[in-house]
Design a protein around this motif. Structure first.
Motif, mmCIF file in Angstrom:
data_model
loop_
_atom_site.group_PDB
_atom_site.id
_atom_site.type_symbol
_atom_site.label_atom_id
_atom_site.label_comp_id
_atom_site.label_asym_id
_atom_site.label_seq_id
_atom_site.Cartn_x
_atom_site.Cartn_y
_atom_site.Cartn_z
ATOM 1 N N ARG A 49 0.833 -1.199 0.000
ATOM 2 C CA ARG A 49 0.000 0.000 0.000
ATOM 3 C C ARG A 49 0.872 1.255 0.000
ATOM 4 O O ARG A 49 1.866 1.331 0.718
ATOM 5 N N THR A 91 0.213 5.174 0.613
ATOM 6 C CA THR A 91 -0.818 6.101 1.073
ATOM 7 C C THR A 91 -0.330 7.544 1.022
ATOM 8 O O THR A 91 0.781 7.844 1.455
ATOM 9 N N SER A 106 -8.171 10.501 -2.395
ATOM 10 C CA SER A 106 -8.649 10.426 -1.027
ATOM 11 C C SER A 106 -9.962 11.190 -0.868
ATOM 12 O O SER A 106 -10.279 12.095 -1.646
ATOM 13 N N THR A 133 -3.854 7.379 -3.097
ATOM 14 C CA THR A 133 -3.421 6.121 -2.500
ATOM 15 C C THR A 133 -3.432 5.043 -3.575
ATOM 16 O O THR A 133 -4.313 5.024 -4.428
ATOM 17 N N MET A 150 -3.343 0.847 -3.912
ATOM 18 C CA MET A 150 -3.455 -0.381 -3.130
ATOM 19 C C MET A 150 -3.869 -1.530 -4.034
ATOM 20 O O MET A 150 -4.307 -1.321 -5.175
#
Length: 210
Positions: free
Chosen positions: A120, A122, A182, A189, A191
């Motif tokens: 991930r 972020t 976000s 982000t 993922m």
């Protein structure tokens, strides 16, 4: 009287011929550089290609036969079409091309300075380099990499895609990678999601090693 040719001119001439031959050989290696790949033909359609790090990436969402369109099919063609995993696997790509893996996408992001914690990344400003300049709700990217990720979202069953804040692509193992704006609109982000059910449809890119 028969004259003898001095030794040093012979040595000099031999050395000159050797250097000349070496120079010619050296030039021959640069006369034919590897051609720059700018497109790939898939299902009789050409898609633009961008070189990023040690890989070649399709720089457009696939929109070949099958799949589901965005809304009526005439809006936002840059989103491509949305495919089930079985449909994605069945796309006939040229030799060397493939559906990317998790590691392919991590290498893509890391080449732009993205830092991962596990699987991930972020709040990474560097993700803007992968993201298109248009269609995002509050945070347009710079697309300085040329990858041009569009926020096409995805389709679940028969629902319309919710676009504008998510760019999500199939991985080779049936999982997906997602670049998301976000909720605060202040960062991106990246993922990776686990196996998705058969009712999901996602967009599709392809990759090839240089």
């Amino acid at each position: 009287m028969k004259r003898t040719i001095p030794y040093w001119p012979v040595v000099f001439l031999s050395a000159l011929l050797t250097l000349s031959g070496c120079k010619k050989e050296s030039n021959s290696q640069t006369d034919n550089p590897a051609p720059l790949v700018t497109s790939v033909q898939i299902n009789e359609k050409a898609y633009s290609v961008v070189t990023i790090g040690n890989q070649l990436w399709s720089a457009e969402n696939y929109r070949g036969p099958g799949g589901s369109p965005y809304r009526t099919g005439d809006e936002k063609p840059e989103y491509g079409r949305y495919y089930t995993f079985d449909e994605a696997k069945a796309v006939p790509v040229p030799a060397g091309w493939r559906i990317p893996t998790l590691q392919d996408y991590k290498a893509l992001a890391e080449s732009q300075g993205v830092l991962f914690t596990g699987e991930r990344a972020t709040g990474q400003e560097a993700l803007k380099k992968l993201v298109s300049k248009t269609n995002w709700r509050t945070m347009p990217g710079t697309n300085s990499s040329g990858f041009n990720a569009q926020p096409a979202g995805y389709i679940y069953q028969n629902s319309a895609p919710m676009d504008g804040d998510i760019s999500e692509f199939w991985l080779a193992d049936g999982n997906t990678v997602s670049i998301q704006e976000s909720a605060s609109g202040k960062g991106y982000t990246m993922m990776f999601y686990g196996t998705n059910g058969p009712g999901y449809r996602f967009t599709l890119r392809f990759v090839r090693n240089k």
